[in-house]
Structures are given as C-alpha cells and as structure tokens.
Scaffold this active site. Structure first.
Site, mmCIF file in Angstrom:
data_model
loop_
_atom_site.group_PDB
_atom_site.id
_atom_site.type_symbol
_atom_site.label_atom_id
_atom_site.label_comp_id
_atom_site.label_asym_id
_atom_site.label_seq_id
_atom_site.Cartn_x
_atom_site.Cartn_y
_atom_site.Cartn_z
ATOM 1 N N SER A 155 -30.849 36.482 78.694
ATOM 2 C CA SER A 155 -31.640 35.774 77.678
ATOM 3 C C SER A 155 -32.222 34.460 78.182
ATOM 4 C CB SER A 155 -30.748 35.516 76.460
ATOM 5 O OG SER A 155 -30.193 36.723 76.036
ATOM 6 N N ARG A 170 -37.070 29.683 84.897
ATOM 7 C CA ARG A 170 -36.433 28.366 84.722
ATOM 8 C C ARG A 170 -35.266 28.542 83.754
ATOM 9 N NH1 ARG A 170 -40.585 29.118 81.677
ATOM 10 N NH2 ARG A 170 -41.957 28.656 83.409
ATOM 11 N N ASP A 208 -33.261 39.578 75.532
ATOM 12 C CA ASP A 208 -32.603 39.994 74.284
ATOM 13 C C ASP A 208 -33.610 40.283 73.181
ATOM 14 O OD1 ASP A 208 -31.355 36.753 73.113
ATOM 15 O OD2 ASP A 208 -33.173 37.282 74.199
#
Ligand SMILES: Nc1ncnc2c1ncn2[C@@H]1O[C@H](COP(=O)(O)OP(=O)(O)O)[C@@H](O)[C@H]1O
Ligand SMILES: O=P(O)(O)OC[C@H]1O[C@@H](O)[C@H](O)[C@@H](O)[C@@H]1O
Length: 480
Positions: A155, A170, A208
C-alpha cells in the site's frame, strides 16, 4: 461545581467559550469548513489532474497502471495467499475462491513493529517472511505439495511495468526505510521467502485500492472504484488502454485500445502544487515536519495517520496563546503523533453533554485535566477536523466519476477512517449531494458502500486473473 468523582455535576451548563477563545474558534471554523462551491472547484481541478497523471508529461497524481487487464468474472477459483502491508498492520490471508461470486478467507493480523517505519529493508522483509512462515505452518500443518501462489498488496506508490513488479516511487504515511525507493520490492520479498524456506511464489503485486476495486467487483458488478480511507487515502478504477497516453506504444499485441486497465491513482498526492486545497498553518506544519515534505498534500489533510496530529497542533497553539490548559504540564501535548485518529473519533462518540469520556481520554492520552470549556473545545475541533476530512475525501470519488462519465456508481470503500470514524459515511454522502446538487427527494445515484476485503480477496482474485492470462500466453506487462 465538580462532584467527588471528578465529573461536572448536572447543574453546570456550558454557556459558551470565553470571548478570546471564541474568536480563535471562529477563525478555525472558517478555515476548516469546506463549502459546496469550494468542493466543486477542488473537484474540477482534481479531474484535470487525473487526466494529467495519465499523460506522457505526468502531473502531481501518479496514476499508476496496475496491469490488471481483465474484469473479474466472479467465477475465479483456487487457493491463494495474500499479504497486505498497510500503514498500521501486516495481514496474511488465505483466500479460497469458490466461484459463483463466493470466497472464504482465513486471516492473521500482525501489528507492525514500533520502529518499522525507520528500520532496514532486511528487517522489514524478514518480519514479513517470518509472519508468512508462521501462517503457512498454522494453516498447512502437513505442508503443501507445491508452492502457494501469493498476491502481495503493497500500500505505497509503486510503479509497475508488469503485474509482478513494484518499484517503490516514494514512501508515504511516515515510512522512511532507506534503500528501497526506486527499487523493485517483489524480488526483496521473494528472496526473504526463499531464505526462510517458505513454499510460496509471489505471483502479483497490487495496491490495496486495486485489490479493493477487484474484490468488490467480484461480488457487486455495480462497483466502479475501490477506495481506502485508512492510515492513508487512495483510489483505484478501471480505465481503458486507449485513454492512457503514457502507455502508447508500450503494450503487447494482445492488448488493444478497449482493453481494460486498472489504475492505482495514488491520489493522496493531489495538489502537491497547492493550487486549490485550503491548507491551514497546521497542515503546513505537518507537511514541513514529515519525512517527505511537499508530498501527499491531499492525504495529509484527510487520512487516519494525520487527523489526530492536526488536533494536537491546534490544542498546542491555543495553549501557547494562554487560552487553554493554563499552568498544566504540556509535555505529552508536545509529542508529535501522540494522538492517533482513534482519539478524535472517540471524542466525537462521547454521548454526554458534559463530555465525561473526553475527560478520561485526555487524561489517558495527554495526562491533562480539562474543564468543561476545554472539553467542549476539543469536541468542537474534532468535529471540524472530521467533517473536513469527510467532505474533502469525496472530491476524489466525484473526480473519477466525472472523468469516466459515471452517472451511477457503487464506490467500494475500506479503511478504519471509513469504517470507524463516527459520521464519516453520512458526512461524505452529504458532501456528494452538495457537490452534485442532487435534489433531496431522489435516491443518491453515486453511493459509497463497504468494500470487500481488497487486500486479501482482491489480491487473490488478481493472482488468479494473472495466472489465467499467463496460461493463455497473454501479456501482463509492457511489451518485451
Ligand atoms: N476509531 C477510529 N476511527 C478512525 N480512525 C481510526 C480509528 N482507530 C484507528 N484509526 C486510524 O486508522 C488508521 C489505521 O487504518 P487501517 O485501515 O486499520 O489500517 P491500514 O491503514 O494499515 O490498512 C490509523 O491511522 C488509525 O489512527
Ligand atoms: O491502507 P492504507 O495503509 O491506509 O493505505 C492507503 C493508501 O495510503 C497511501 O499513502 C499509499 O500511497 C497508497 O498506496 C495506499 O493505497
């Protein structure tokens, strides 16, 4: 008057804040209130930013093609493992897809170790592989005949040239593990699994929200998007390959303009250039002090990792002006992120006029004693922060609907803020009504509904879709 057990007795009435405090509250109220017109302005900019994210030039919002090129039929079958590395927990799920839009899941949830956000990548993947080893031993005590296929729900914003790749763009949600940004996390997981001799093969990496989209579509064909309002915020929807300029010339011959493509928007990054979101000085401070300043501007205003922190900063600001908590030890109040979002949530849930539960909460979290006026202030601020989060949250939903021309939609949502924050659902529905100006006597055509288990079942269904494509010799990534 205070009774023996420390609660205000029923005689004392709250007659309003002191003049100076009221002035401060009025300013904060104005800053945190999102009008219909502002919602509409933000959403129109959001649409153009979604488009920009799909262009070759790109924009603030990553808009990551997720290499899920089919819709679930609801007839996928088989046993799959899924893991979900979220912002707060690691979940390991065994999914038994039964077909006929039915599936069963067994899961174990492992709290992420306290230091994990700043640990090493080895520590992270050792932790994950160790949890997998325990789970497989628990669920398959007699071992397995061949490696279990696994869908890896990761996620965080990860670029994908294929379904079994995820190059971390990132970190978000306060993570800052060195040496992973710019790297493919799939081999890191697979190597750790091999090192622990766990019979598992990583088939696919998904976000997710993509999992939430696919799992919810498996059981409800009206599903148009998958959304997470949890530690972070994000959304996924299906576009078509021909509407994604940045994929031009990069897909295989078995993919054409009408082929579906799930998009992991990563829209927590919306408005990083600060053109439309009404950021307050508290939002600016949270961003400045975060590990990744300038990133995830939208997420930092609305998601679970930050809502408690916004409340803390406002209380500290008012205390520093001598308006509240006079002569009290502010040591705990000065600790960043000491308030997680369960704090404002529980403040909003106190059903009593004199807010006795708030008194207990503040003592427990902050070791402070608060009088009736201070309790009423904390309640008022929690409501403003919660309302702002809910109303801003619907801008991403509305923007996807506008971009794709959806007149009706089931928007499948998951995450603790959606599921547990009091009033989130009602406030979000009201925000959609305000934004689209639907009349009160009509059924809402676009509704936010509880999602299926995206990071569990969704990951499994996508693993099944991927295996089916590979079996037919179809592509699952950019052309070789
Ligand atoms: N009662 C609550 N109401 C709203 N948010 C909550 C509540 N309890 C916990 N949270 C927040 O929800 C986030 C965890 O979200 P969740 O969806 O459970 O996990 P993850 O984000 O790892 O998938 C945390 O940021 C936490 O502060
Ligand atoms: O489920 P969580 O941990 O709240 O994550 C929600 C979103 O959080 C964002 O920070 C991530 O970049 C997204 O990839 C993710 O979907």
């Amino acid at each position: 008057m205070t009774t023996a057990n420390g609660h205000q007795d029923s005689e004392e009435k709250f007659t309003g804040f002191s003049d100076k405090l009221q002035k401060e509250v009025d300013v904060i109220k104005k800053e945190f209130t999102i009008s219909k017109e502002v919602l509409q302005k933000i959403t129109n900019h959001f649409v153009s930013e979604l488009d920009k994210g799909l262009s070759k030039k790109g924009g603030n919002i990553p808009m990551i093609p997720g290499w899920v090129l089919d819709f679930p039929t609801g007839d996928e079958t088989g046993d799959y493992l899924a893991i979900d590395l979220g912002g707060t927990n690691l979940r390991v799920v065994l999914v038994k897809l039964r077909g006929n839009r039915k599936f069963d899941t067994t899961q174990s949830k492992y709290s992420l170790p306290e230091n994990i956000r700043t640990a090493t990548s080895d520590e992270l993947f050792t932790f994950i592989a160790d949890c997998l080893k325990k789970f497989v031993q628990q669920e398959f005590p007699n071992g397995v005949s061949e490696p279990l296929p696994l869908g890896f729900t990761f996620s965080y914003p990860a670029s994908q040239n294929s379904i079994n790749e995820g190059i971390l763009q990132r970190w978000t949600k306060g993570f800052d593990i060195k040496g992973m940004e710019g790297k493919d996390v799939v081999p890191m997981l697979q190597d750790a699994i091999k090192h622990f001799h766990v019979p598992i093969e990583v088939v696919s990496l998904i976000n997710d929200t993509t999992g939430t989209l696919v799992a919810s579509m498996y059981t409800d064909s009206e599903t148009k998007m998958g959304l997470i309002f949890g530690t972070g915020c994000n959304g996924a929807y299906y576009d078509v390959v021909g509407a994604i300029p940045k994929l031009e010339g990069r897909v295989d011959t078995d993919v054409n303009d009408d082929t579906p493509m799930a998009i992991n928007c990563e829209y927590g990054a919306f408005d990083n250039e600060h053109l439309v979101l009404p950021r307050t000085k508290y939002d600016i401070q949270i961003d400045k002090e975060s590990p990744r300043p300038g990133q995830q501007s939208f997420e930092k205003m609305i998601s679970g990792y930050y809502l408690g922190e916004v409340l803390r900063l406002i209380l500290l600001d008012l205390a520093s002006k001598g308006l509240i908590l006079k002569d009290q030890d502010l040591e705990n109040l000065k600790k960043p992120f000491i308030l997680d979002t369960s704090f404002p949530a529980e403040v909003e849930e106190d059903p009593f006029e004199h807010l006795p539960n708030v008194k207990v909460l503040v003592k427990k979290f902050l070791n402070l004693d608060v009088n009736l006026e201070e309790r009423q202030l904390i309640r008022c601020l929690a409501e403003l922060i919660g309302e702002r989060s809910s109303r801003l949250s619907i801008c991403g939903i509305a923007a996807i609907c506008k971009k794709r021309g959806y007149k009706t939609a089931h928007c499948a949502a998951d995450g603790s803020v959606f599921n547990k924050y009091p009033g989130f659902k009602e406030r979000a529905a009201k925000g959609l009504r305000d934004l689209f100006e639907w009349s009160d006597d009509q059924e809402d055509p676009i509704i936010i509904v509880p999602a299926e288990d995206g990071s569990g079942a969704g990951a499994a269904i996508i693993a099944a879709l991927t295996q089916a494509r590979l079996k037919k010799g179809l592509s699952v990534g950019v052309k070789k």
